[in-house]
Design an enzyme around this catalytic site. Structure first.
Site, mmCIF file in Angstrom:
data_model
loop_
_atom_site.group_PDB
_atom_site.id
_atom_site.type_symbol
_atom_site.label_atom_id
_atom_site.label_comp_id
_atom_site.label_asym_id
_atom_site.label_seq_id
_atom_site.Cartn_x
_atom_site.Cartn_y
_atom_site.Cartn_z
ATOM 1 N N GLU A 1 9.938 0.868 -2.690
ATOM 2 C CA GLU A 1 10.935 0.189 -1.850
ATOM 3 C C GLU A 1 12.128 -0.264 -2.695
ATOM 4 O O GLU A 1 13.288 -0.123 -2.308
ATOM 5 C CB GLU A 1 10.311 -1.042 -1.179
ATOM 6 C CG GLU A 1 9.155 -0.731 -0.256
ATOM 7 C CD GLU A 1 7.799 -0.777 -0.963
ATOM 8 O OE1 GLU A 1 7.715 -0.295 -2.115
ATOM 9 O OE2 GLU A 1 6.846 -1.286 -0.361
ATOM 10 N N CYS B 1 8.443 -0.528 -7.717
ATOM 11 C CA CYS B 1 7.896 -0.035 -6.444
ATOM 12 C C CYS B 1 8.880 0.910 -5.752
ATOM 13 O O CYS B 1 10.091 0.871 -6.003
ATOM 14 C CB CYS B 1 7.606 -1.196 -5.508
ATOM 15 S SG CYS B 1 6.244 -2.247 -6.001
HETATM 16 N N1 THU Z 1 3.597 -0.056 -5.002
HETATM 17 C C1 THU Z 1 4.745 0.277 -4.366
HETATM 18 O O1 THU Z 1 5.425 1.248 -4.726
HETATM 19 N N2 THU Z 1 5.143 -0.489 -3.318
HETATM 20 C C2 THU Z 1 4.478 -1.598 -2.876
HETATM 21 O O2 THU Z 1 4.968 -2.278 -1.998
HETATM 22 C C3 THU Z 1 3.183 -1.946 -3.434
HETATM 23 C C4 THU Z 1 2.761 -1.181 -4.635
HETATM 24 C C5 THU Z 1 3.168 0.753 -6.157
HETATM 25 C C6 THU Z 1 3.223 0.038 -7.471
HETATM 26 C C7 THU Z 1 2.196 0.800 -8.281
HETATM 27 O O3 THU Z 1 2.820 1.906 -8.906
HETATM 28 C C8 THU Z 1 1.205 1.311 -7.263
HETATM 29 O O4 THU Z 1 1.828 1.155 -6.000
HETATM 30 C C9 THU Z 1 -0.111 0.577 -7.263
HETATM 31 O O5 THU Z 1 0.084 -0.790 -7.147
#
Ligand code: THU
Length: 140
Positions: A55, A53
């Site tokens: 973050e 993710c």
């Molecule tokens: N995702 C994030 O980057 N941060 C989050 O807190 C939730 C989800 C991303 C992971 C994935 O690549 C996409 O969002 C869809 O879930």
């Protein structure tokens, strides 16, 4: 640094997202206590599980560089990079935040026009925290 300026950096970070599977592009900007900002994006994987993710990308970059004292993080994202509303960080990212941040760590959830603010305590109450391993007993 103002939340608005941090959000601008999160929006810029979205442009770096590697999201060929979900099409959901996420950007984050992490403010360190000394004023340094680390940007992160989501990085997906064909095996799905290894996806990182936005973050965590920002936090891991900062920790590698020697930063462990964080003030706030701005997060934004949306399908094909279009921000249509706010979304909260996933549970794994909240737990990674808790490793380095206390209850008052601020999370700015940006939408197209403005943002909402949450503390880490609000998003991750009764958390498993590093102190537990040293015998600290939580309230639940
Ligand atoms: N995702 C994030 O980057 N941060 C989050 O807190 C939730 C989800 C991303 C992971 C994935 O690549 C996409 O969002 C869809 O879930």
């Amino acid at each position: 640094m103002s939340p608005e300026k941090l959000i601008e950096q999160a929006k810029e970070a979205m442009l770096h997202a590697y999201a060929p599977y979900s099409g959901y592009k996420v950007g984050a900007a992490l403010l360190c206590a000394d004023g340094t900002v680390y940007q992160g994006c989501n990085i997906e994987n064909a095996a799905y599980g290894p996806t990182n993710c936005a973050e965590r990308t920002a936090i891991f970059k900062a920790v590698y560089d020697g930063h462990r004292d964080f003030v706030s993080i701005a997060v934004c994202g949306g399908k094909d990079g279009a921000i249509t509303g706010t979304f909260p960080p996933c549970g794994v990212c909240r737990q990674v935040m808790r490793e380095f941040c206390q209850d008052d760590f601020l999370i700015y959830l940006a939408d197209g026009n403005g943002y909402k603010t949450a503390t880490l305590a609000e998003l991750l109450p009764h958390s498993f925290q590093p102190e537990v391993l040293n015998g600290y007993s939580t309230s639940v």
